[in-house]
Design an enzyme around this catalytic site. Sequence first.
Site, PDB file in Angstrom:
ATOM      1  N   GLY A 218       0.810  -1.208   0.000  1.00 37.89           N
ATOM      2  CA  GLY A 218       0.000   0.000   0.000  1.00 37.89           C
ATOM      3  C   GLY A 218       0.849   1.266   0.000  1.00 37.89           C
ATOM      4  N   SER A 219       0.302   2.301   0.615  1.00 35.90           N
ATOM      5  CA  SER A 219       0.898   3.644   0.496  1.00 35.90           C
ATOM      6  C   SER A 219       2.249   3.800   1.182  1.00 35.90           C
ATOM      7  CB  SER A 219      -0.077   4.693   1.042  1.00 35.90           C
ATOM      8  OG  SER A 219      -1.222   4.770   0.221  1.00 35.90           O
TER       9      SER A 219
END
Length: 587
Positions: free
Chosen positions: A300-301
């Site tokens: 993810g981020s």
Amino acid sequence: MTGPQLDPNKLIARPPEPWRQRLIRSLLYGRNVDRAAKARARVGLAMIAFGGVYGIIAVRLIMFAVNGDTHAERRSTRDAIATARPDIVDRNGAILATDVKSPSLFSEPRRIIDKDEAVELLTGALPDLDGAEVRERIMSKKGFAWLKREITPQQQRDIHRLGIPGIGFLRENKRVYPSGAAVSHLIGLTNIDNQGIAGIEKWLDSNGLADLHRAGFASDRLQKPVELAVDLRVEHALRDELLKAKAKYSAKAASGLVSNVKTGEIVAMVSLPDFDPNNPKEAHDPDRINRLTTGVYEMGSTFKTLTLAMALDSGKANLNTMYDARYPLSYGKFKIHDTHPVPRPISLTEVFTFSSNVGAAKIALGQGVEAHKAFLKKVGQLDRLRTELPESAMPIVPKRWGELNTITIAFGHGMAVAPLQAVMGVNAMINGGLLIPPTFLKRTEEEAREIGKRVIKKETSDKVRYMMRLNAEVGSARQAEARAKGYYLGGKTGTAEKVVNGRYSKKQVLNSFTAVLPMDNPQFQVLVMLDEPKALPETHGFITSGWNAVPTGGNVIARIAPLLGLEPRFDLAPSDRLILATSKVTQ
């Protein structure tokens, strides 16, 4: 006057010496040898004879020791000593694994008089014995057969009182783990023969211990304790907070680790559900894998940290470079959008604090596919990560890497890595730019610098530190800052939608939060991961990382920072003055 004369007639003639005797005497002493020489030769012959006798006795003793009636018993006794293992201790000397002596039950079938009676008595004393199996072993014609390994002292006394001929006991080394499940995935475990089969235990065998066993040199007193980098106090605190978070958010799993950013040492590592290495059966549960080294996930981020560092280090962008992320990014039939789009162009710094997928994708496209791929390889994200733990997974990387892959990988989708691998990459982004391989053994900063590889400039690292600290001041890491005041932490959140039936699911996510402290002089990175957390009233129905992984990370930091020797400092200057100004970098 002359003396008395001998009468030749009275002399007795000597019989002639037989030719055989003359031949032997000639061979032994030679011709015309005096009596002294003969005496010395006889003494030498006697010495040779005695030496030969003693040599024969010695050979026979060795043969009896190796091939005698109790060959199997003696061999087993020797093996029990040889399979002794060194203690494993944490960085402060606390014992994590050690050997204890445990009795085991064996039989010598040839010496058992009444085998039926022996089976009946033994199964009566040990109800958990399989009667058919015991009978088969006792009825065999072997000289030695194990009946039950690792019995209790009370069971040993009970069987001894039965007085069964041909039944005996051997003391073996049994591995025990005083901390139980606390360090299970790190330490690993051994099998019934005290051989390492997972974790550090297996690493020990593959790095010389097995050879010592075979040579018979690995005895209890010949081995020094193995010192690990893990701090048992930090391990307990991390595990306790992860257990609480897993229960609170009804998560499928939870994991976390603490890494020294300057040495690469792993100070704590927890993956839940874990297992008790004293009960090896639990380790076979496929849900109890080490998610930090054996599992691979889309991070993810948190991957945006690498994407933005790549752009800053290339010189093609700076902290104030603007990107238009107001609208979704279309690529063929795919659309990339932000959860909370900002209705104006945003700077590279805001791409980080707003966690903009569109902004990260445009930044990566600005670098180009090959440059993006080369940077990720340089920071160790495309190859299998090798550590002391034998359990490691190969990252899942696109076979054909095109622009769409660069777009999604820029914000942590479309590529899966081991979480420890991602931690190594982030460490390099904030420790001054050195990629240092992680280790579970103790390592000094000098040793780390010798093996570290520069992957970004120090000025780039300073900018990344600034963005991570700013994210705790005004971005998605604010809840961690609120729970761990005074430690000047920074961090990045990640919410990765999981693939369910071939499609990304918005309801099943893998959340992560990577935090670094203190950001003005980074020393430790803390990673917290929650698998499929559920929404709560206090999270207002949200399941993203900022509502569960971040507060969990804050709770972890508040507990472990004092154990790591960090003191809280209040009223510190904001990131733009304490980090950017002091590092003298241009935005």
